[in-house]
Structures are given as C-alpha cells and as structure tokens.
Design a protein around this motif. Structure first.
Motif, short mmCIF file in Angstrom:
data_model
loop_
_atom_site.label_atom_id
_atom_site.label_comp_id
_atom_site.label_asym_id
_atom_site.label_seq_id
_atom_site.Cartn_x
_atom_site.Cartn_y
_atom_site.Cartn_z
N ARG A 1 -26.83 30.99 9.04
CA ARG A 1 -26.41 29.80 9.86
C ARG A 1 -27.23 28.77 9.80
N ALA A 2 -28.78 28.92 9.92
CA ALA A 2 -29.93 28.23 9.87
C ALA A 2 -29.79 27.41 8.59
N SER B 1 -25.06 35.51 8.88
CA SER B 1 -26.08 35.90 9.88
C SER B 1 -26.46 34.66 10.27
N SER B 2 -27.67 35.02 11.26
CA SER B 2 -28.25 33.84 11.86
C SER B 2 -29.07 33.06 10.65
N THR B 3 -29.53 33.82 9.70
CA THR B 3 -30.47 33.18 8.42
C THR B 3 -29.64 32.30 7.81
N LEU C 1 -26.11 37.78 4.33
CA LEU C 1 -27.15 36.96 4.69
C LEU C 1 -26.40 35.73 5.28
#
Lengths: 329, 262
Positions: free
Chosen positions: A184-185, A180-182, A177
C-alpha cells in the motif's frame, strides 16, 4: 467460483501449466528450453514489477544484477565447490548489497535521471564481466552444472521444475507483499508522493525496499539462468535485456502479480509461434516484425496489459447479452 | 488553556516573493481555528510549513502531543509529522486512485503497522491480524463519514465530493490531536457543505482534537470556527471571533478593496 478466485490456487495452476512440457511425454526438449526462458525472465520481471509497476521507479541496470548472480553462482559451485543452496544465498546477497548501495544513491534521482544512472551502472558491471576473466571467463564465458540439492543432482527437467516451483512461490510472496501495508505504501508513493509523505510513508526507505526486492529477484533469475543453460557470457546481460524486462511488465500488466508472467510468455512465445507459421515463418525477420505490430495493436486496446484481455472479453460479452442493468461499475 | 500548536514569527520566501511574513498564531486544544485570506495570501504555504513540506526561513513551529510533550517541528522529515498526531488534507485532494477507498483510509494508519517487508511477504499471522484490526477501524472511520457502503470501490472512480470525504476519513486513523484541512469545502455544493460542517464539528468533538482549516466558504468558516485569523500577502491582519473579524476594517479592505480605491 470462489475457489477459482483464490489467488494461491491460480498461481499453482500457472505452475502446473508450466510443468506440462515436463509432465507430458514426447515434448521436444527445445520446448522445455523455451519455457525455461519464459520462467527465468518471469522471475526477474516479477521483481521489476515491484519496482516499476507498484513503486513507480525505473531501472535499466537489473540485467547486470542477473549477470552478477549468474557468474557468482557458477564460480561458487564450480571453482569453490560450495553447496548449491549456500552459493545461491551468496549469489543473491551480492546484487542485494549492490542494489542497496546503488539504490541509496539512485533514489535521490527521479525519472530520466534514475534511468540513466542505472543504465550506466549496469554497463559498468557488464564491462567488468568482460575484464575480470579469472572470475567470468571473459568473452568466452563461464560454465556451470545442473545443481545438486540434498544429494540429488538435478536433470534438465529437474532444474526446470525447480525454476517453476520458485516462480510460483515468488508469485505468492509478491501477492502477499502488495496486499499488505508495504504494498500500500509503495502504491501510494507512486500515485501521490505528497499523500504518502503526509501519511507517514518514508519515501526514501520504500524506494530502497523496492530496489532491494527487485535486485534479489533479478539475482534469483540469474542463478536459474546459469544452472539451466549451464553457460554464461557477457552478451546476455545488456541494457537490452533490462529494457525487455520493462517491456514485458508493461505488456503483461504493470502492478499485477501475473503481469510479468504473461509478458514473459508472450515475449518469448509469440516469436516462436510465428516462426512455426506457414509462409510467414519462412521469410527471415517477418515473424519478429509481426510480433512487434501485434504488440502495438494489443497495447492500444489493452493499455493496462494483456492480463486484462480475458476480463475485457468477458465484460464485452456481458454487455452484449443483456446484463445491462449492472452497467459499468 | 493549553496549546496544541504554536507558530512564532514564521517567514518563508520563494525567490523575491515573501509568501509568509512574520506570522504568529496559536491553537488551543479542541479549538476549531480558521485561516482566511484572499487568493494568494499564503494560507496553503503556512500549512506546508507546519507539516514540513516546506522548510521555513525563520520562525518556530511547536506542537504539543496528546501526552503533553512539546515537539519542535522545524527540520523534522515530513513523514514523521503524522506520528505526533498532526495530520493534514490537501487543497486539490491527494488520493491514491489505484486503491480501493478503504485502502486509502488504511494508508492513514501506515505508521501503526508493525510488520516489516519480510513479515508482510510471508503473511505472518500476527501481521494479518493487525491488518484486519486496522481494516475494521478504517471501516468505522468510513462509516463516520458516511462512506462505508462504497468502501471497496476504487477511489479513482469517485466524484470530487467523495474524494474530499475520503481524505477526511483518512485523517481519523492516526488518533490526531490536530487536523489541518486545506479547503475542505472546495468544489462542494451547498448541501454537501452543510453536511461537511456538521461532520467537522463532530470530529472535533468525538475525537477530542483541534482543527485548523483554510476555507473560502465564509458561511462555513464563520459558523464553525471558534477563532479566525485573517492574513493577506503573508501578513496577519487580524485575529478573533467570527464577529470581530467581520467588523475588522483591515479585513474588509483586504477582501473588498479600500474605499477610496473603489
């Protein structure tokens, strides 16, 4: 060297290390009980790390979520005689739902206000545990059994093994997690809200996601607790436990996957270790005092968490024995 | 020529202070447009109003995307803006210091990612594949800005000039039609500024996008911008080419003070 760097393998090794008390002969059962405490707090701590370490949100109410799942799982398996897996799903869905509702209100708050709101919510939930004695057994608590999975009733060691496996899987999931992009956000949201928003991160949504994940992990930890100790009462799920979860994340290493595990091991293990020491262990209260002082000292030298101690030692050895060319990068 | 952004009668006040006062301007496709003015003239506030970080009191802000559809930006949540192809940088750089440089750039592609929480948690192959593809694209953006050699270093350890470039590279990830740059040359030395000027010109050309910039470095503004708008105390003083702005008496007054005061 590359194999050692493989994170999945590292997590598996952590799991194997945790299983040593079960695998080795002649380990006292008290050791397994101590290790189980480490594992269930590590599971909850993993979730708190997603919330606090990665997303920069705080909650003082997650101990109550653990309690809710513990009571639910005890009730569902014992009173309603539901299968273990099904009752786990329900027991974890409840804090998820409440976490989302609380989150939807709480994410509009920041910092201190968020802390106080979640603290209040947790205490209300704990009062309910005391009041609703048809469900929770009130002050005297509720009991549960070792779970039956696929027709096989687990022993104490079996339940412990199940918890360790769960921890390893959850570490892998968190690792995926946060890389991943999540993840990173989330990190962006914590570090610079403006940048996150300008780059299209819906800050409201990501705060909710981190609340939801940490609630589920707290729920799983609660389920582990109740089916290992086979008893649950309201004295456990206090704000003190929520604070402990935050402390172990910070001590172990915020925003690292292994931080919560290191923190849980140290916070449960160090006091026990001190109690075993000659002289120190014999004076009541002294072991805890020494643990407190030790932690302050360690945090002064390793403010990012104990998980960075090995790297710090390796770096300082490298610095001492040549290798100065590389310098500090 | 079609417009990419039109700002009409924009006003915003903070308490009693009228930060932007009835400002109108528009930017054409592929145009490099400069916004200049003395300190406190309200330039950054204009940017914040366009990107909806501030909600303007009055005025309409319209943006036309690559497909020619017109969007009214007023009232949109700030995180929706980038999806239209409108992206910005910040005056004091907003960089995620805990992340490697390349991940900072990847953040610029956030809205492109299809994977949700569960797909990411279980590292679904298609999610990993998209991550790899966008990582490649981020590497190209970094290469364009001359940062590919240090892509995996942590952003927090970088000097200011590099942070400015990371922000610039990050804007390239969303197929922008308009990039808003808030003092891109702030804190840079002369050589760096010259390189940056070329870079901005190149971006406008290669990415077929318009650029709106605020800058105090007059050499950069005058050399780069097709048109310039000068504002003071939130009001428009003049608009025109570099030469016209330099000639304008009102602009000279705003920057140098009126002659009779001097």
């Amino acid at each position: 060297m590359r194999l050692i760097r493989n994170k999945y393998l590292q997590y598996l090794l952590v799991g194997v290390a945790f299983l040593l008390p079960v695998l080795l002969r002649g380990v006292p059962t008290a050791t397994v009980t101590l290790a189980a405490s480490m594992v269930y707090t590590a599971i909850a701590g993993l979730g708190i790390n997603v919330l606090l370490g990665y997303s920069g949100q705080i909650s003082l109410g997650h101990a109550a979520f653990m309690g809710l799942s513990a009571y639910l799982s005890a009730y569902l398996t014992k009173q309603l005689e539901l299968p273990f897996i099904l009752s786990v799903l329900i027991a974890v869905a409840a804090p998820l739902l409440i976490g989302l509702i609380l989150g939807a209100i709480a994410v509009r708050l920041e910092g201190f206000y968020l802390a106080i709101a979640t603290l209040g919510f947790g205490e209300i939930l704990r009062q309910l545990f005391i009041e609703m004695d048809w469900f929770t057994g009130g002050f005297s608590g509720a009991s549960a059994t070792y779970p039956t999975i696929f027709g096989q009733t687990l022993t104490k060691n079996g339940m412990y093994t199940f918890m360790v496996c769960l921890l390893v899987v959850l570490m892998m999931l968190v690792h995926n997690l946060v890389h991943s992009s999540t993840g990173r956000a989330m990190i962006a949201m914590k570090s610079s809200r403006s940048a996150a928003m300008a780059m299209g991160v819906n800050v409201f949504q990501y705060k909710l996601i981190s609340f939801a994940i940490s609630s589920v992990f707290a729920g799983l930890a609660g389920v582990c607790y109740v089916h290992f100790f086979r008893h649950v009462d309201p004295t456990v799920w206090t704000a003190g436990l929520s604070l402990n979860l935050i402390a172990l994340v910070v001590i172990g290493g915020a925003a690292t996957v292994g931080g919560a595990v290191v923190g849980a091991v140290v916070m449960h293990g160090l006091p026990e270790l001190m109690k075993e020491m000659p002289i120190i262990g014999e004076i009541p209260g002294l072991p805890l005092l020494i643990v407190g002082i030790l932690m302050i000292i360690i945090l002064i030298f390793y403010p990012r968490g104990l998980i960075f101690v090995p790297r710090g030692i390796i770096d300082s050895i490298k610095k001492r024995f040549g290798n100065a060319k590389k310098g500090e990068v | 020529m079609s417009q990419v952004l039109s700002v009409k009668n924009l006003s915003i006040s903070f308490g009693g202070l009228r930060a932007v006062d009835d400002l109108s301007f528009s930017i054409d496709r592929h145009e490099i447009y400069g916004l200049i003015g003395p300190n406190g003239a309200g330039k950054t506030t204009v940017f914040n109003c366009i990107t909806q970080f501030y909600k303007p009191d009055t005025g309409e802000i319209r943006f036309t995307d690559q497909k020619g559809r017109e969007h009214l930006l007023n009232g949109m949540p700030p995180h929706k803006i980038i999806g239209l192809g409108l992206v910005r940088t910040f005056q004091n750089t907003e960089i995620i210091r805990e992340l490697p440089i390349i991940d900072n750039v990847l953040l610029g592609a956030h809205t492109e990612f299809k994977a949700g929480v569960l797909a990411n948690m279980f590292a679904m192959p298609w999610a990993r594949k998209q991550e790899r593809e966008l990582r490649k694209k981020a590497m190209e953006a970094l290469k364009y800005c001359g940062l590919d050699q240090i892509a995996n270093e942590y952003a927090g350890a970088q000097p200011y000039g590099v942070l400015k470039l990371i922000e610039l590279a990050r804007t390239l990830m969303c197929e922008p039609s308009l990039i808003i740059l808030d003092e891109p040359a702030g804190g840079l030395n002369d050589a760096e500024t010259e390189r940056l000027t070329e870079l901005i010109r190149g971006i406008a050309r290669d990415h077929h996008c318009a650029i709106l910039l605020v800058e105090h470095d007059m050499k950069l503004v005058m050399g780069l911008c097709h048109r310039i708008c000068a504002i003071s105390f939130g009001k428009k003083l003049a608009e025109g080419t570099a030469a016209e702005i330099q000639e304008n008496a009102l602009v000279q007054d705003a920057y140098l003070g009126k002659e009779d005061e001097a």
